[in-house]
Motif scaffolding. Structure first.
Motif, PDB file in Angstrom:
ATOM      1  N   MET A   1       6.596   0.945   4.058  1.00 19.73           N
ATOM      2  CA  MET A   1       7.360   1.892   4.833  1.00 19.73           C
ATOM      3  C   MET A   1       7.216   1.633   6.310  1.00 19.73           C
ATOM      4  N   HIS A   2       7.192   0.405   6.647  1.00 22.50           N
ATOM      5  CA  HIS A   2       6.926   0.058   8.031  1.00 22.50           C
ATOM      6  C   HIS A   2       8.232   0.029   8.810  1.00 22.50           C
ATOM      7  N   ASN A 202       1.388   4.728   2.493  1.00 23.13           N
ATOM      8  CA  ASN A 202       2.489   4.657   1.529  1.00 23.13           C
ATOM      9  C   ASN A 202       3.209   5.978   1.358  1.00 23.13           C
ATOM     10  N   GLY A 203       3.002   6.925   2.301  1.00 27.95           N
ATOM     11  CA  GLY A 203       3.786   8.135   2.371  1.00 27.95           C
ATOM     12  C   GLY A 203       3.510   9.157   1.287  1.00 27.95           C
ATOM     13  N   LEU A 265       3.671   3.227   8.580  1.00 23.90           N
ATOM     14  CA  LEU A 265       2.620   2.243   8.357  1.00 23.90           C
ATOM     15  C   LEU A 265       3.014   1.335   7.203  1.00 23.90           C
ATOM     16  N   GLY A 266       2.893   0.027   7.381  1.00 23.09           N
ATOM     17  CA  GLY A 266       3.331  -0.936   6.385  1.00 23.09           C
ATOM     18  C   GLY A 266       2.256  -1.297   5.388  1.00 23.09           C
ATOM     19  N   HIS A 295      -0.704  -1.693   0.282  1.00 24.04           N
ATOM     20  CA  HIS A 295      -0.836  -0.243   0.177  1.00 24.04           C
ATOM     21  C   HIS A 295      -1.940   0.125  -0.809  1.00 24.04           C
ATOM     22  N   SER A 296      -2.648   1.197  -0.501  1.00 19.45           N
ATOM     23  CA  SER A 296      -3.604   1.757  -1.453  1.00 19.45           C
ATOM     24  C   SER A 296      -2.852   2.652  -2.431  1.00 19.45           C
TER      25      SER A 296
END
Length: 470
Positions: A1-2, A202-203, A265-266, A295-296
């Motif tokens: 989501m960068h 990752n939102g 953040l990507g 991403h976590s």
């Protein structure tokens, strides 16, 4: 989501035919109908966006380029300039001499595809033959408001691509070195004890966020005006009027559209904290930071809070609270699952027409491999097996293509490279690998273990055998 926050650019659709580009040092021609040509690596890639006029200067809106190559000229023929709209492009031509400049007016009504640059917009450079929105840009810069003068790199040509180190200039300098009052960065001493403690990239329901923690035993820290950034020095979130008491947490939704400088953040990115008043993130001292390569599935958090290394957190995010590691996967694959075969130079097999890594269950029980990570020799390359991945049956071989552009975290395997397997919850570069193998050159077919038990050494196979014994 960068992403960088962009709003619609001012569009000035054009009519006819030709654009004149401004020059410095080198000679340029009038831009005509130039057929796109393939670009050579190491030529157009030497070019960066160096200065941008978005508010109708002289003669209008323009983008300046700079050749970072100190030896060779770069031919621009067929390269394209665009704003944040993939439908807005002008084609450019000419040659830039080593360490020299060239500028191009984007809103000339006589230029095919002409466009204006908006108050919240981007300037992007694409190679000849590339398609905006499909192919990555050679370089880009985004902003959220017009500059009083122009936006320019400081120093000229320096900083990372696709963001770089841009500042408001003291005067427009199209075709020549940028004009600045050298930025002065404040001391970070006032923030001692404040650390980045947890990151959501990752939102969750509210977007991406960064949590800070005051590790001091006593005494609040005033965060007003402090800056949060990702790996792009142009993405700057300024914290409002906030203090953080000793032993307390504060979290900030950096993706908030209502906040100036909001950014996402990507999957390969960083969270960084800088002192209030910082002018040049490229030269400023970072107060605290954390970087990741994928991403976590939950968040990344320090264990223990404030002082420990980062790892994947447990089953729940803990926005503005102590990190939780309940439910973190325990080591299960070590000694049970191994890398059995590696394809680094695709042979065109129908199912696996790319690079792949094959796993083998050498244990006596099924192995849950969901969330496990495959990587090469680069810690920024991480393909996390989806949560829907079925367990690996006893004695089962299963190959995973790692260079498929449709998978998150895809990467290719090189002629001199490695294949590595990590547990779910691992952080590359910190956690130990479950299994790994390295090679100095591509195999004629594949590299595979001699023994079907999964314990033998690797050698060149006589044929690729994805999902089967070697």
């Amino acid at each position: 989501m960068h992403f960088t926050q962009n709003r619609r650019a001012l569009s000035r659709p054009g009519t006819a035919a030709l654009a004149v580009l401004g020059v410095a040092v080198s000679s340029f021609a009038v831009l005509g109908a130039v057929a796109p040509a393939a670009h050579a690596v190491g030529t157009i890639n030497d070019i960066v966006i160096n200065e941008v006029e978005s508010n109708g200067g002289s003669p209008g809106d323009w983008i300046e380029l700079y050749n970072n190559n100190s030896v060779d000229s770069v031919v621009l023929d067929g390269a394209q300039l665009s704003d944040s709209d993939n439908g807005h492009t002008i084609t450019i031509t000419g040659t830039i001499a080593p360490n020299s400049y060239a500028w191009f007016q984007t809103d000339n009504s006589a230029t095919p595809g002409n466009f204006g640059l908006g108050g919240a917009d981007s300037a992007r450079l694409f190679a000849a033959g590339d398609t905006p929105g499909t192919d990555p840009s050679i370089d880009s810069y985004s902003w959220t408001n017009h500059a009083a003068t122009t936006f320019g790199r400081y120093p000229d040509g320096a900083g990372a691509k696709n963001g770089g180190d841009f500042f408001t200039t003291t005067a427009p300098t199209q075709g020549t070195a940028n004009s600045y009052t050298a930025p002065v960065n404040p001391s970070p001493a006032a923030y001692a004890g404040v650390v980045v403690n947890e990151v959501e990239s990752n939102g969750d329901v509210n977007g991406d966020w960064v949590e800070l923690y005051n590790t001091r035993a006593f005494g609040s820290v005033n965060l007003t005006g402090a800056i949060l950034a990702d790996s792009n020095n142009s993405n700057i979130y300024t914290i409002g009027s906030v203090s953080i008491p000793a032993g307390q947490y504060r979290a900030f939704y950096v993706e908030d559209d209502g906040v100036g400088g909001g950014f996402g953040l990507g999957d390969v990115d960083a969270a960084r904290l800088f002192a209030a008043g910082t002018q040049d993130l490229a030269t400023a001292t970072v107060i605290s930071e954390y970087s990741w390569s994928t991403h976590s599935p939950t968040t990344y958090g320090r264990n223990p809070n404030g002082t420990g290394p980062f790892q994947i957190t447990g089953t729940a995010n803990t926005f503005a609270a102590a990190n939780s590691f309940v439910g973190v996967p325990v080591t299960t694959l070590a000694g049970n699952v191994v890398i059995s075969e590696v394809e680094s130079q695709p042979q065109g097999t129908p199912t696996f027409a790319g690079d792949w890594i094959e796993l083998y269950n050498a244990s006596g029980t099924p192995q849950d491999i969901a969330g496990a990570v495959l990587s090469d020799n680069d810690n920024t390359h991480a393909f996390r097996l989806p949560s829907s991945t079925a367990p690996l049956a006893v004695g089962e071989y299963r190959a995973f293509r790692v260079d498929d552009a449709l998978i998150d975290g895809n990467f290719g395997l090189g002629g001199a490279d490695s294949a590595r397997l990590y547990e779910a919850g691992s952080i590359l570069g910190t956690s130990p690998a479950v299994d790994q193998t390295s090679w100095a050159s591509h195999a004629t077919h594949t590299w595979g273990r001699l023994s079907p038990s999964g314990t033998g050494s690797f050698t060149g196979t006589s044929a690729p055998t994805p999902n089967l014994a070697n």
